[in-house]
Design a protein around this motif. Structure first.
Motif, short mmCIF file in Angstrom:
data_model
loop_
_atom_site.label_atom_id
_atom_site.label_comp_id
_atom_site.label_asym_id
_atom_site.label_seq_id
_atom_site.Cartn_x
_atom_site.Cartn_y
_atom_site.Cartn_z
N MET A 156 0.86 -1.20 0.00
CA MET A 156 0.00 0.00 0.00
C MET A 156 0.89 1.24 0.00
SD MET A 156 -3.15 -0.90 -0.06
CE MET A 156 -4.34 0.17 0.72
N PRO A 157 0.32 2.42 -0.32
CA PRO A 157 1.17 3.63 -0.32
C PRO A 157 1.78 3.90 1.06
CG PRO A 157 -0.99 4.06 -1.25
CD PRO A 157 -1.05 2.71 -0.67
N GLN A 158 2.94 4.54 1.04
CA GLN A 158 3.67 4.79 2.29
C GLN A 158 2.84 5.60 3.28
OE1 GLN A 158 7.56 6.93 2.07
NE2 GLN A 158 8.28 4.94 2.73
N SER A 159 2.09 6.59 2.75
CA SER A 159 1.31 7.46 3.65
C SER A 159 0.24 6.66 4.40
CB SER A 159 0.67 8.61 2.88
OG SER A 159 -0.05 8.11 1.80
N TYR A 160 -0.23 5.59 3.78
CA TYR A 160 -1.24 4.73 4.45
C TYR A 160 -0.63 4.12 5.71
CZ TYR A 160 -3.96 0.58 5.42
OH TYR A 160 -4.68 -0.39 6.07
N ARG A 168 0.16 6.65 8.44
CA ARG A 168 -1.04 7.04 9.20
C ARG A 168 -1.45 5.94 10.18
NH1 ARG A 168 -6.96 7.63 8.85
NH2 ARG A 168 -7.28 9.22 10.42
N LEU A 190 0.76 6.05 13.13
CA LEU A 190 0.46 7.17 14.04
C LEU A 190 -0.82 6.90 14.84
CD1 LEU A 190 1.37 10.18 11.74
CD2 LEU A 190 2.65 9.35 13.69
N LYS A 222 7.66 12.12 5.19
CA LYS A 222 6.72 11.80 6.26
C LYS A 222 7.14 10.54 7.03
CE LYS A 222 2.90 14.26 4.38
NZ LYS A 222 1.81 14.25 3.42
N ILE A 255 9.05 10.34 15.43
CA ILE A 255 7.94 10.44 16.39
C ILE A 255 7.83 9.13 17.20
CG2 ILE A 255 5.41 10.53 16.58
CD1 ILE A 255 5.45 12.60 14.30
N ASP A 290 2.81 9.29 -3.29
CA ASP A 290 3.61 8.12 -3.61
C ASP A 290 2.69 6.92 -3.84
OD1 ASP A 290 5.62 6.35 -3.83
OD2 ASP A 290 6.02 6.20 -1.68
N ALA A 308 -5.30 1.58 -4.99
CA ALA A 308 -4.69 2.23 -3.84
C ALA A 308 -4.91 3.74 -3.82
CB ALA A 308 -3.21 1.94 -3.84
N SER A 311 -4.85 6.20 -0.58
CA SER A 311 -3.70 7.07 -0.45
C SER A 311 -4.12 8.53 -0.28
CB SER A 311 -2.83 6.94 -1.69
OG SER A 311 -1.74 7.79 -1.58
N ALA A 335 -5.52 8.92 3.19
CA ALA A 335 -4.46 8.85 4.20
C ALA A 335 -3.63 10.13 4.19
CB ALA A 335 -3.56 7.65 3.93
N ALA A 336 -3.31 10.63 2.99
CA ALA A 336 -2.51 11.85 2.90
C ALA A 336 -3.23 13.05 3.49
CB ALA A 336 -2.15 12.12 1.44
N TYR A 348 -5.26 12.99 6.04
CA TYR A 348 -5.30 12.92 7.49
C TYR A 348 -3.92 12.85 8.14
CZ TYR A 348 -10.31 12.29 7.38
OH TYR A 348 -11.65 12.49 7.21
N VAL A 349 -2.92 12.39 7.37
CA VAL A 349 -1.63 12.11 7.98
C VAL A 349 -0.97 13.35 8.60
CG1 VAL A 349 -0.06 12.32 6.01
CG2 VAL A 349 0.36 10.58 7.70
N ASN A 350 -1.15 14.51 7.95
CA ASN A 350 -0.54 15.73 8.49
C ASN A 350 -1.08 16.06 9.87
OD1 ASN A 350 0.76 15.92 6.12
ND2 ASN A 350 -0.30 17.72 5.36
N ARG A 351 -2.40 16.00 10.00
CA ARG A 351 -3.02 16.32 11.29
C ARG A 351 -2.56 15.32 12.37
NH1 ARG A 351 -9.15 15.40 11.62
NH2 ARG A 351 -8.34 13.41 12.32
N ASP A 352 -2.52 14.04 11.98
CA ASP A 352 -2.09 13.01 12.94
C ASP A 352 -0.64 13.22 13.38
OD1 ASP A 352 -4.51 11.67 12.94
OD2 ASP A 352 -4.00 10.57 11.13
N MET A 353 0.19 13.67 12.43
CA MET A 353 1.60 13.88 12.76
C MET A 353 1.77 15.04 13.73
SD MET A 353 3.94 13.40 9.50
CE MET A 353 4.63 11.83 9.14
#
Lengths: 154, 98
Positions: free
Chosen positions: A32-36, A39, A42, A69, A76, B32, B39, B43, B46-47, B49-54
């Motif tokens: 799956m994509p890295q951002s998945y 997340r 996290l 990321k 983190i 990516d 996918a 993706s 996820a992209a 939401y990922v900023n907020r989670d980070m």
């Protein structure tokens, strides 16, 4: 006619099931994509599930070079593990002080003179052992996280 | 035999079309993507939401490290954090436009 409709339904259900199984398999193998994965790592951290966070991070760098990321997520998670290690070490030294007080302290003489301290000391010793085991697990998690990141960076 | 060639040719065209579409989306969004369009939806979500989670996770860490909210930490404490976790600090500065 009804048989045909049932066939159609079964076919759709089968396709859906196969698609789900396929996606699950891809998720597990790191496609799956890295951002998945970043997340999900996290989110696991938010639930205080360090084990899962490390697993998901490792999956994020399994097939790809760590992106910006992923590098941040690595730090983190490392930071969260470091904090947990520091807290456990503090607790361990507190327990050590309670179990082995200096000779010239009130606690030492109280421990020595009081007859029923053995049960309390036993509890403290169990707690101390638990902390040592927790430190071992945390150290192992940190090294697992590091190895996945270093494998990709070098 | 000709049916086999036709099938292979259409398959090849379809594959190339999918590949072009995937790389097109990748270059436009900068995300990516892995091979396979399934996918894309995951993706993008996820992209988003990922900023907020980070930011949340990093601020939780800062809170646990210094025992106070990130907005109350001193410059020295921030430098200490930055020295230890440079990527996170840099990313936070960018994300929060500090």
């Amino acid at each position: 006619m009804e048989l045909l409709a049932l066939d159609g339904f079964l076919l759709k259900a089968l396709v859906g099931l196969l698609a789900k199984l396929g996606v699950d398999e891809l998720k597990k193998s790191g496609w799956m994509p890295q951002s998945y994965y970043v997340r999900t790592a996290l989110l696991a951290l938010k639930r205080d599930d360090l084990d899962q966070a490390v697993r998901d991070y490792n999956l994020s760098v399994e097939k790809r070079e760590p992106g910006e990321k992923a590098k941040v997520a690595y730090e983190i998670i490392t930071c969260a593990i470091d904090i947990r290690i520091a807290k456990t070490e503090d607790k361990l030294s507190e327990l050590h002080r309670a179990l082995h007080p200096p000779v010239f302290s009130v606690r030492f003489w109280r421990n020595l003179l009081a007859g029923n301290r053995s049960a309390a000391n036993e509890r403290l010793r169990r707690e101390e052992q638990g902390c040592r085991e927790a430190l071992e697990v945390l150290g192992r998690l940190k090294s697992q996280l590091k190895s996945a990141s270093e494998d990709k960076q070098h | 035999m000709s049916r086999l060639v036709k099938t292979a040719a259409f398959g090849g065209v379809g594959y190339l079309g999918g590949l072009l579409l995937e790389h097109g989306i990748e270059s436009v969004t900068g995300l990516d993507f892995v091979d396979g369009l399934f996918a894309v939806a995951g993706s993008v979500l996820a992209a988003m939401y990922v900023n907020r989670d980070m930011v949340e996770a990093a601020s939780q860490n800062i809170k646990a490290m210094f025992g106070k909210d990130p907005i109350y930490i001193t410059e020295g404490e921030w430098k200490q954090f930055k020295r230890k976790y440079p990527n996170t600090a840099e990313w936070l500065e960018k994300a929060l436009e500090v």
